[in-house]
Design an enzyme around this catalytic site. Structure first.
Site: not given
Ligand code: NDP
Ligand code: MG
Length: 338
Positions: A25, A50, A83, A107, A194, A226, A230, A251
Site C-alpha cells: 500500500g 489481494s 488494525e 509504526h 495525527e 479561503e 489555501e 500581509s
Molecule cells: P495501506 O492501507 O496503504 O496498505 C495496506 C496494504 O496491506 C495493502 O497492500 C493491503 O492489500 C495489504 N494487506 C491488508 N491486509 C493484509 C493481510 N492480512 N495480509 C497481507 N497484506 C495485507 O497501509 P499504510 O501504508 O497506510 O500503512 C502501513 C503501515 O505503515 C502502518 O503500520 C502505518 O501506521 C504505517 N505508516 C503509514 C504511513 C502512511 O504514509 N500511510 C506513514 C508512516 C507509517 P490489499 O490490496 O489486499 O488490501
Molecule cells: Mg502518523
C-alpha cells in the site's frame, strides 16, 4: 537525541538479506521500490486475491503468500494496516519466524500496545518515515529523502540498530535525518499528532471555518478557497521556514489578525481536550477501542468515512479542482499503481 545520516549507515549489512515487505500500500510500495533501487533483494508478501498483488507484480516484484515469505525472509517488514497486523501475525507470520529473524514495522502501535508479542530470539525494530508513503517514493526519486525514526524493541543479535540504520538509509531517510527514538515515544506522539493536529485538528478547523462562512451566507466556493484550498499554500511557507517565514509572506493585516485572534480559536478548551486525548493514547484506551472497532466489522469507522465524503466542502472542492487541470498532472497517488 541521536541523529544519523547516510554516512553513519552500512548498507552492506542488508546485501545478503532477503527482505519481505508485507503489504503493498502507501508505505509498502515505497519501501519496496526504494530498497530495490538501493540494490536490495526485495519480495512482496500479500494474501491471495489481494488487489495489491497485480500492482506489485506489474512493478516487477516477486509476490508471495505471507506465510511463505515469513518462512524465507531474513527481514520481515509489516506494512499492512495497523488494525489487521496482529491477526495476520498470528495466522501467517509467527510460525515462520526463526531465531535471529528481524521483524520490523513502520509504526510502533502493535508492538508497543502488545497486540503483537514476538518471541525473545527475534530482533524487532522500527523504521518510521515521517511522511506519507507516496512522498517517501517521490522524494527518493528526486534524490531527496523523508526523515525517518528508528527504534529497537528487541536485540538478541546485537546488530539490530545497525540493520535498522541501513534500512532507513536504503529507503532515503539518511539523506534527510534518521532520529533514534523508542517504540513508546514514536507510537504515542504519532497518534497524538495525527489525532489532534495533522489530521483531526486540521480537518475540523478547515470544516469549521468553511461552515461558519457558508452559514453566514457567503458562497461555498469562496469558503472552500479561503478555508481549505489555501491551507496548503500557508503550510508550504511554514514547512520552508517556520511560522516566522509564513508571517513574513502574508500581509501585516493577516499577521496582526493571526496573532491577536488565533488564541481565541485554539484556547484552553482545545488544550484540555488535547490532554484528554493524550491520556487515552497513553493508557492504551484508544488502541483497544480501535482494535475492537476493527474486530466488530468497523461499523462506526465505515459510517464516518461515508458521511465525510458527502460534506459540502468536498463536493464543492472536487468541482473547483476539476477546473484546474494542472492539478491532475503528476499526481503522487495513482490508484492503479500504488
Ligand atoms: P495501506 O492501507 O496503504 O496498505 C495496506 C496494504 O496491506 C495493502 O497492500 C493491503 O492489500 C495489504 N494487506 C491488508 N491486509 C493484509 C493481510 N492480512 N495480509 C497481507 N497484506 C495485507 O497501509 P499504510 O501504508 O497506510 O500503512 C502501513 C503501515 O505503515 C502502518 O503500520 C502505518 O501506521 C504505517 N505508516 C503509514 C504511513 C502512511 O504514509 N500511510 C506513514 C508512516 C507509517 P490489499 O490490496 O489486499 O488490501
Ligand atoms: Mg502518523
Amino acid at each position: 537525541m541521536n541523529i544519523y545520516y547516510d554516512r553513519d549507515a552500512d548498507l552492506s549489512l542488508l546485501k545478503d538479506k532477503k527482505i519481505a515487505i508485507v503489504g503493498y500500500g502507501s508505505q509498502g510500495h515505497s519501501h519496496a521500490l526504494n530498497l530495490r533501487d538501493s540494490g536490495m533483494d526485495v519480495r512482496i508478501a500479500l494474501k491471495s486475491g489481494s488487489g495489491s498483488w497485480p500492482k506489485a507484480e506489474n512493478a516487477g516484484f516477486l509476490v508471495q503468500e505471507v506465510a511463505q515469505a515469513a518462512k524465507e525472509a531474513d527481514i520481515i517488514m509489516i506494512l499492512t494496516p495497523d488494525e489487521v497486523a496482529s491477526e495476520m501475525y498470528a495466522a501467517d507470520i509467527k510460525a515462520g519466524l526463526r531465531p535471529g529473524t528481524c521483524l520490523a514495522c513502520a509504526h510502533g502501535f502493535n508492538i508497543h500496545f502488545k497486540k503483537i508479542v514476538p518471541p525473545d530470539d527475534v530482533n524487532v525494530f522500527m523504521v518510521a518515515p515521517k511522511g506519507p508513503g507516496h512522498l517517501l517514493r517521490s522524494e527518493f526519486e528526486k534524490g531527496q529523502g523523508v526523515p525517518c525514526l528508528i527504534a529497537i524493541a528487541q536485540d538478541p543479535s546485537g546488530s539490530t540498530k545497525d540493520i535498522a540504520l541501513a534500512y532507513a538509509s536504503a529507503i532515503g531517510g539518511g539523506r534527510a535525518a534518521i532520529l533514534e527514538t523508542s517504540f513508546k515515544e514514536e507510537t504515542e506522539t504519532d497518534l497524538f499528532g495525527e489525532q489532534t493536529v495533522l489530521c483531526g485538528g486540521v480537518t475540523e478547523l478547515m470544516r469549521a471555518g468553511f461552515e461558519t462562512l457558508v452559514e453566514a451566507g457567503y458562497a461555498p466556493e469562496m469558503a472552500f478557497f479561503e478555508c481549505i484550498h489555501e491551507m496548503k499554500l500557508i503550510v508550504d511557507l511554514v514547512y520552508e521556514g517556520g511560522i516566522t517565514n509564513m508571517r513574513y509572506s502574508v500581509s501585516n493585516t493577516a499577521e496582526y489578525g493571526d496573532m491577536t485572534r488565533g488564541k481565541r480559536v485554539i484556547g484552553e478548551e482545545t488544550r484540555t481536550a488535547m490532554k484528554g486525548i493524550l491520556a487515552d493514547i497513553q493508557s492504551g484506551k484508544f488502541a483497544d477501542e480501535w482494535i475492537a472497532e476493527h474486530r466488530s466489522g468497523s461499523p462506526n469507522f465505515n459510517a464516518l468515512r461515508e458521511a465525510a465524503k458527502g460534506h459540502q466542502s468536498e463536493v464543492v472542492g472536487a468541482h473547483l479542482r476539476g477546473m484546474m487541470p494542472w492539478m491532475q498532472q503528476n499526481r503522487l497517488v495513482d490508484k492503479a499503481k500504488n
